[in-house]
Design a protein around this motif. Structure first.
Motif, short mmCIF file in Angstrom:
data_model
loop_
_atom_site.label_atom_id
_atom_site.label_comp_id
_atom_site.label_asym_id
_atom_site.label_seq_id
_atom_site.Cartn_x
_atom_site.Cartn_y
_atom_site.Cartn_z
N PRO A 21 0.75 -1.20 0.02
CA PRO A 21 0.00 0.01 0.11
C PRO A 21 1.10 1.16 0.02
O PRO A 21 1.70 1.38 0.62
CB PRO A 21 -0.81 -0.09 1.24
N GLY A 22 0.55 2.10 -0.85
CA GLY A 22 1.12 3.61 -0.94
C GLY A 22 2.24 3.64 -1.64
O GLY A 22 2.84 4.74 -1.94
N VAL A 23 2.86 2.51 -2.07
CA VAL A 23 4.16 2.57 -2.96
C VAL A 23 3.99 2.89 -4.37
O VAL A 23 3.01 2.29 -4.87
CB VAL A 23 4.84 1.31 -2.68
N THR A 24 4.81 3.91 -4.86
CA THR A 24 4.51 4.40 -6.28
C THR A 24 5.99 3.98 -6.89
O THR A 24 6.90 3.81 -6.28
CB THR A 24 4.18 5.63 -6.34
N LEU A 25 5.99 3.96 -8.40
CA LEU A 25 7.07 4.17 -9.05
C LEU A 25 8.05 5.14 -8.86
O LEU A 25 9.23 4.97 -8.94
CB LEU A 25 6.77 4.05 -10.50
N MET A 26 7.55 6.54 -8.40
CA MET A 26 8.32 7.29 -8.10
C MET A 26 9.21 7.05 -6.71
O MET A 26 10.32 7.65 -6.84
CB MET A 26 7.51 8.62 -7.93
N VAL A 27 8.56 6.53 -5.69
CA VAL A 27 9.36 6.45 -4.72
C VAL A 27 10.24 5.11 -4.97
O VAL A 27 11.49 5.27 -4.54
CB VAL A 27 8.11 5.61 -3.54
N LEU A 28 9.90 3.96 -5.62
CA LEU A 28 11.09 3.27 -6.12
C LEU A 28 12.25 3.72 -6.81
O LEU A 28 13.10 3.09 -6.61
CB LEU A 28 10.26 1.91 -6.78
N TRP A 29 11.84 4.67 -7.71
CA TRP A 29 12.92 5.32 -8.56
C TRP A 29 13.80 6.11 -7.72
O TRP A 29 15.14 6.11 -7.93
CB TRP A 29 12.15 5.95 -9.60
N SER A 30 13.33 6.92 -6.69
CA SER A 30 14.16 7.52 -5.75
C SER A 30 15.04 6.64 -4.96
O SER A 30 16.19 6.91 -4.87
CB SER A 30 13.30 8.21 -4.83
N GLU A 31 14.60 5.38 -4.53
CA GLU A 31 15.36 4.48 -3.81
C GLU A 31 16.51 3.68 -4.88
O GLU A 31 17.65 3.50 -4.27
CB GLU A 31 14.62 3.43 -3.37
N TYR A 32 16.15 3.44 -5.83
CA TYR A 32 16.94 3.04 -7.14
C TYR A 32 18.26 4.15 -7.25
O TYR A 32 19.37 3.61 -7.47
CB TYR A 32 16.41 2.85 -8.27
N CYS A 33 17.62 5.36 -7.21
CA CYS A 33 18.83 6.26 -7.66
C CYS A 33 19.81 6.35 -6.49
O CYS A 33 21.19 6.40 -6.64
CB CYS A 33 18.10 7.89 -7.72
N ASP A 34 19.34 6.23 -5.24
CA ASP A 34 20.32 6.51 -4.13
C ASP A 34 21.11 5.25 -4.23
O ASP A 34 22.39 5.32 -3.86
CB ASP A 34 19.29 6.29 -2.76
N ALA A 35 20.74 4.02 -4.35
CA ALA A 35 21.55 2.75 -4.51
C ALA A 35 22.42 2.73 -5.52
O ALA A 35 23.62 2.41 -5.24
CB ALA A 35 20.63 1.41 -4.48
N ALA A 36 22.11 3.40 -6.74
CA ALA A 36 22.96 3.46 -8.07
C ALA A 36 24.33 4.18 -7.67
O ALA A 36 25.31 4.03 -8.20
CB ALA A 36 21.99 3.82 -9.11
#
Length: 515
Positions: free
Chosen positions: A86-101
């Protein structure tokens, strides 16, 4: 192994897709895909003899160029799993992906490329059939995963509120309402309110397999709970639950729940609500905003599609809304009232200590004894502990219950202290009929046995500083908190000594005797 060459040969002969699939041992979808891709690549029968299945495959399924090695890879499986929460969007996951990258020293994809690549992966790894919806044919229902809260001003407790959601798949029109529980009565009542909101009913209701609505759902048998089935019959509906562990069977409400969480509940997360009606008013205001908001990829809005194309086709509502009947057995209390749903309803005083049956709908409560109705009341919806008393049920004189009168309660309270007496007097005067307050008075006086008279008097004094007529709940809460915070040091005003105190004294006396 797909027989690409044979598929193209038979299709050139005019053989049907179904027969080609049967002959080549593959699905019709595979046949259609091979034929379409071959046509797009300019492959037509007859083909050169040297062009075998592998060569045909290389032409119609060309390898994609390798991605830039400097770009960080996307964990598509993780993204897919997280999107179910619930509440998770592609924008949130993209931000996490950028931090990890960036942490790993690689360059991340831009947001548009991230979304494009994940959608392409999802299409290649998931098969979903598009279902054409017809207007006014079904309503999908479910509970929202996250709960909201209402603050109880008497106790300071935050009460959980569970949000029911409904959706008409054709227009996407949403409805939401909060309840203090997820019991069968709340579940049925939520459907009644949803039909009232839409202004009509639909032939099919698609719920999840929750126990409030569906007792059993297997290939061999479907058993719907009795009250839920009766409600459906009242509105001319059929209950068709989604298959177990098949959320796509009710994809519209799954998406609707996510929208309600993100656009209705999330904006209200910091607001403090002191009543369920206040919360539901704010929640429906947000839901109406969602329904009125224009679509992103097509013309109009949920409201426009619903009003123009769906509402005229809804099944008209019956003359009266469905009322669920709840039954329970109870014993008439000494004050000739029976408890039901947190409230108390009077019966003729001659039935004291008799066992009766209490029946209730949303609007009325009636009590029966030995098959005969002895009392009828309107259903109370106020705070717990509310009374509904018919003056005709009261005895001419309370001589049979003389020990339970206001003066005696005041006298008992006076023996504890003036503050306690003032609290009890306020409780007695808070009710139009004095007998209705006796239970609360007994509760206050019973605290003396649990916490001691001195602490009860202190709690009553503190409660009076908050309100001239504090309730039993307030006194009880203050006394409990005072008991938890009693210091162990006698200098701080505590007179209670634990067992270790006396063990130390015995040891000191023994050492003194040795000297």
């Amino acid at each position: 192994m797909v027989k690409y060459r044979e598929i193209l040969r038979q299709r050139a002969m005019g053989i049907s897709i179904r027969n080609i699939a049967f002959s080549c041992g593959c699905s019709t979808a595979t046949v259609v895909t091979v034929v379409d891709r071959a046509k797009a690549r300019g492959l037509e029968w007859p083909l050169p003899e040297e062009m075998n299945d592998a060569a045909i495959r290389a032409v119609i399924y060309p390898r994609e160029p390798k991605s830039d090695a400097s770009k960080a890879e996307i964990d598509h499986e993780r993204v897919d799993r997280e999107m179910e929460r619930p509440g998770v969007t592609l924008m949130v996951l993209w931000s996490e992906y950028c931090d990890a990258a960036l942490a790993s020293g690689k360059e991340p994809y831009m947001y548009s490329a991230f979304c494009q690549r994940h959608r392409k992966w999802a299409m290649a790894n998931k098969v979903a059939m598009h279902i054409e919806r017809k207007p006014a044919q079904e309503m999908q229902v479910d509970y929202v995963g996250d709960a909201m809260g209402v603050l109880d001003l008497d106790t300071g407790e935050l009460l959980k509120v569970y949000v029911f959601a409904a959706c008409l798949p054709y227009s996407g029109e949403l409805y939401a309402e909060g309840f203090y529980d997820m019991k069968e009565e709340s579940w049925v009542e939520a459907h009644v309110h949803a039909f009232s909101f839409y202004g009509g009913s639909v032939p099919i209701i698609v719920p999840d397999n929750l126990k409030q609505g569906v007792a059993k759902n297997t290939v061999e048998e479907l058993v719907v709970n009795e009250q839920y089935r009766r409600m459906a019959e009242h509105y001319g509906c059929a209950i068709v639950p989604a298959r177990p562990r098949k959320p796509r069977d009710k994809g519209a409400i799954e998406m609707g729940v996510r929208v309600i969480e993100q656009r209705a509940m999330a904006p209200l997360r910091d607001r403090v609500f002191t009543s369920l009606a206040q919360l539901n008013g704010a929640l429906m205001e947000k839901v109406r905003e969602i329904n009125a908001r224009p679509f992103q990829k097509r013309d109009g809005s949920r409201d426009e599609v619903f009003i123009r194309q769906e509402k005229p086709l809804l099944v008209p509502l019956p003359g009266k809304p469905y009322e669920m009947v709840t039954r329970k057995t109870a014993t008439v209390n000494f004050n000739y009232h029976v408890a039901f749903g947190g409230s108390r309803y009077s019966v003729p005083f001659s039935y004291v200590k008799r066992e009766v049956e209490v029946c209730a709908t949303k609007s009325a409560v009636w009590i029966a004894c030995d098959g005969e109705r002895i009392a009828m009341h309107g259903r109370l919806r106020g705070p717990k502990g509310s009374y509904s008393t018919n003056p005709g049920h009261m005895p001419d004189s309370h001589r049979d219950f003389a020990e339970w009168d206001g003066n005696r309660f005041r006298r008992w309270a006076g023996e504890i202290g003036p503050s306690c007496e003032a609290v009890v007097d306020g409780i007695l005067k808070s009710r139009k009929i004095e007998q209705q307050s006796y239970r609360s008075c007994r509760g206050v006086l019973a605290l003396a046995k649990k916490h001691g008279k001195e602490m009860l008097e202190q709690a009553c004094a503190k409660a009076l500083s908050y309100s001239p007529r504090p309730s039993y709940k307030t006194v009880k809460s203050i006394a409990s908190k005072m008991a938890e915070s009693v210091p162990e040091d006698p200098d701080d005003g505590a007179y209670l000594r634990g067992s270790g105190y006396y063990q130390n004294l015995d040891q000191e006396d023994a050492e003194g005797d040795d000297e």
